[in-house]
Design an enzyme around this catalytic site. Sequence first.
Site, PDB file in Angstrom:
ATOM      1  N   ASP A 255      66.558  -4.162  60.435  1.00 10.69           N
ATOM      2  CA  ASP A 255      67.856  -3.702  59.940  1.00 10.69           C
ATOM      3  C   ASP A 255      68.865  -4.842  60.099  1.00 10.69           C
ATOM      4  O   ASP A 255      68.595  -5.842  60.768  1.00 10.69           O
ATOM      5  CB  ASP A 255      68.275  -2.471  60.750  1.00 10.69           C
ATOM      6  CG  ASP A 255      69.628  -1.925  60.346  1.00 10.69           C
ATOM      7  OD1 ASP A 255      69.936  -1.928  59.149  1.00 10.69           O
ATOM      8  OD2 ASP A 255      70.377  -1.504  61.244  1.00 10.69           O
ATOM      9  N   PHE A 256      70.031  -4.706  59.465  1.00 11.20           N
ATOM     10  CA  PHE A 256      71.062  -5.736  59.588  1.00 11.20           C
ATOM     11  C   PHE A 256      72.188  -5.294  60.528  1.00 11.20           C
ATOM     12  O   PHE A 256      72.303  -5.776  61.640  1.00 11.20           O
ATOM     13  CB  PHE A 256      71.625  -6.088  58.205  1.00 11.20           C
ATOM     14  CG  PHE A 256      72.709  -7.129  58.256  1.00 11.20           C
ATOM     15  CD1 PHE A 256      72.420  -8.448  58.545  1.00 11.20           C
ATOM     16  CD2 PHE A 256      74.039  -6.788  58.019  1.00 11.20           C
ATOM     17  CE1 PHE A 256      73.419  -9.418  58.621  1.00 11.20           C
ATOM     18  CE2 PHE A 256      75.043  -7.738  58.078  1.00 11.20           C
ATOM     19  CZ  PHE A 256      74.734  -9.059  58.378  1.00 11.20           C
ATOM     20  N   ASP A 257      73.022  -4.355  60.088  1.00 10.18           N
ATOM     21  CA  ASP A 257      74.188  -3.947  60.875  1.00 10.18           C
ATOM     22  C   ASP A 257      73.764  -3.284  62.185  1.00 10.18           C
ATOM     23  O   ASP A 257      72.987  -2.330  62.184  1.00 10.18           O
ATOM     24  CB  ASP A 257      75.052  -2.975  60.074  1.00 10.18           C
ATOM     25  CG  ASP A 257      75.707  -3.649  58.886  1.00 10.18           C
ATOM     26  OD1 ASP A 257      76.695  -4.366  59.088  1.00 10.18           O
ATOM     27  OD2 ASP A 257      75.215  -3.463  57.754  1.00 10.18           O
TER      28      ASP A 257
ATOM     29  N   ASP B  35      68.925   0.668  64.257  1.00 11.17           N
ATOM     30  CA  ASP B  35      69.854   1.315  65.193  1.00 11.17           C
ATOM     31  C   ASP B  35      70.568   2.533  64.636  1.00 11.17           C
ATOM     32  O   ASP B  35      71.398   3.122  65.326  1.00 11.17           O
ATOM     33  CB  ASP B  35      70.925   0.301  65.616  1.00 11.17           C
ATOM     34  CG  ASP B  35      71.988   0.103  64.547  1.00 11.17           C
ATOM     35  OD1 ASP B  35      71.619  -0.121  63.380  1.00 11.17           O
ATOM     36  OD2 ASP B  35      73.185   0.202  64.877  1.00 11.17           O
TER      37      ASP B  35
END
Length: 266
Positions: A27-29, A208
């Site tokens: 994931d990124f954020d 997350d």
Amino acid sequence: MSAGTVTAEQAARALVDRMKEVALCLDFDGTLSPVVDDPEAARPLRGVVELLGPLASRFAAVAIVSGRPAAYLGEHVAAPGVRYLGLYGLQEMHDGRIRVDPRLEEARPTVAAAAEALRESDAVHDSGAWLEDKEYAVAVHTRRIPDRERWADRIDRAARRIADRYGLELIPGKMVWELRPLVRSDKGDAVRRVVDESGARIVVVVGDDLGDLPAFAALTELAAEGHDVLRVAVRSEEAPPQLLAAADLVLQGPDEVLEFLRRLVV
């Protein structure tokens, strides 16, 4: 690796031993990038990008899987060999080329009309919420609103009403409501595509947020099909309890994600 809880050191050692079989989906954020009030200001933690190219050259696949547009990911997490699956897999950038699901192109006028309706809604306008134009989707963010709890219900109702009016799907997240076309795809679908196309036998997902739950669910299915899997949750004050409960490994924020990635580069 899917049975019981493992430490970061144990997990990394097992992955390095079979690196050519590993698909690493990140994931990124909140995972590679610390959560910030202004979504446009999100950037990967210093040191992350430099690790991704070496990992991509060693592993079966390294992919960034996010609700962000693929071009955004490709710009801010640029590393050779990495795949960028944006909009939950409906858009992909690989080797500088972007591939878009044709159904998204057809829905662009509808998304634009919904964005305008959101912009004109009292809840969004009066609260000062920020509208993110994702080209094929639109998102309402409240993170930068000082009294966001006061506006959350009103924005939720407005977003649901407008999504229904234009026949769009509403995807809630952390202080964000995303309206997107009813084109079936989630992070689980994106992870499966990476696995199918890479031939990986070991699959790692690191995330997350609520949007990562379908990816975790896909790993449960892949494990039943004979793959080795590792579900990694990144803890924060906003991480959903069900994601943490489903994880084989829990890392404490992007800093520990960075350290985990460093263990994989040998």
